[in-house]
Design an enzyme around this catalytic site. Structure first.
Site, short mmCIF file in Angstrom:
data_model
loop_
_atom_site.label_atom_id
_atom_site.label_comp_id
_atom_site.label_asym_id
_atom_site.label_seq_id
_atom_site.Cartn_x
_atom_site.Cartn_y
_atom_site.Cartn_z
N GLU A 203 -1.76 -7.22 7.44
CA GLU A 203 -0.27 -7.25 7.89
C GLU A 203 -0.05 -8.24 9.15
O GLU A 203 -0.84 -8.31 9.82
CB GLU A 203 0.08 -5.64 8.30
N HIS B 109 0.74 -1.19 -0.04
CA HIS B 109 -0.19 0.04 -0.13
C HIS B 109 0.79 1.24 0.13
O HIS B 109 1.98 1.08 0.23
CB HIS B 109 -0.95 -0.02 1.25
O1 LIG Z 1 6.28 -3.11 9.21
C1 LIG Z 1 5.64 -1.99 9.03
O2 LIG Z 1 5.97 -0.78 8.34
C2 LIG Z 1 4.35 -2.00 9.83
O3 LIG Z 1 4.37 -2.93 10.70
C3 LIG Z 1 2.95 -1.82 8.90
O4 LIG Z 1 3.41 -2.50 7.68
P1 LIG Z 1 2.53 -1.86 6.47
O5 LIG Z 1 2.96 -0.44 6.35
O6 LIG Z 1 3.23 -2.48 5.14
O7 LIG Z 1 1.26 -2.11 6.62
#
Ligand SMILES: O=C(O)[C@H](O)COP(=O)(O)O
Length: 225
Positions: free
Chosen positions: A82, A8
């Protein structure tokens, strides 16, 4: 079939370097919205027959411009969210990043019994992500789609591809970052296996859409964590 796993666009949590995995989660920053538009333009010529997003709203917002361009509905699918950070949720310090990324890459290496502190183990993650991908593939085969696009998350995509792609492994996944709107493209299916076509760790659409100041853990090289 071709499977496009897309991270995303940028969220406020990514800018702060938060381990931000709870539902419904944040929306996108202004840069994140531009990344989503650019991602759609970059994929205008891909033969995408179905478009999926996770249950966290940042993936649904990111997928929307791509859906409009291809006249596809964004289908929200369980299992693509996630990897839950457990007691590390919302933490921003380097030690917590290392613990989180170290845990998920140990799963990619096969240590599925290891548990995120107060969170899931690797079996739980792979069971739900595998099941979601199987649904994507079954539908694509049924409807003869050449490709499907899935908007998901940094740790989830890196970990899953690091274990399931034949030509990647946990070390490859740890070395290869996945910035917001980076794309991992695979060819294959769950029964015959997945071949890695390309791993674009930077935002599709150009480095002008990157944010080198963000502390975002899944946009960073965590080899050795
Ligand atoms: O690892 C990260 O950056 C956060 O836990 C969330 O991941 P995401 O931004 O890809 O959802």
């Amino acid at each position: 079939m071709k499977l496009l796993l897309i991270r995303h666009g940028q969220t406020p949590g990514n800018v702060l370097g938060q381990l931000d995995t709870e539902h419904p989660g944040p929306g996108l920053t202004e840069l994140g919205k531009r990344q989503a538009e650019a991602m759609a333009r970059s994929l205008a010529n891909e033969p995408i027959g179905a478009l999926y997003a996770s249950t966290l709203i940042r993936t649904q917002i990111t997928a929307a411009p791509l859906g409009r361009l291809h006249s596809l509905e964004v289908e929200v699918l369980d299992g693509l969210h996630e990897i839950e950070a457990g007691s590390l949720e919302k933490l921003t310090d380097e030690e917590s990043h290392k613990r989180y990324m170290g845990t998920v890459f140990s799963w990619a290496a096969g240590d599925l019994d290891r548990r995120m502190p107060a969170g899931p183990d690797g079996h739980t993650f792979f069971d739900r992500f595998d099941a979601a991908i199987r649904r994507v593939v079954e539908r694509a085969l049924d409807q003869r789609h050449e490709a499907a696009a899935v908007v998901s998350h940094g740790a989830a995509i890196r970990t899953w591809a690091g274990r399931r792609a034949e030509d990647a492994d946990h070390e490859f996944a740890a070395r290869h970052v996945l910035a917001n709107t980076g794309i991992v493209a695979l060819e294959g299916d769950p029964d015959r296996g997945w071949k890695l076509l390309h791993w674009d760790g930077s935002p599709v659409g150009g480095l002008a859409l990157a944010d080198p100041t963000a502390e975002d853990p899944t946009g960073q090289d965590t080899a050795g964590s």
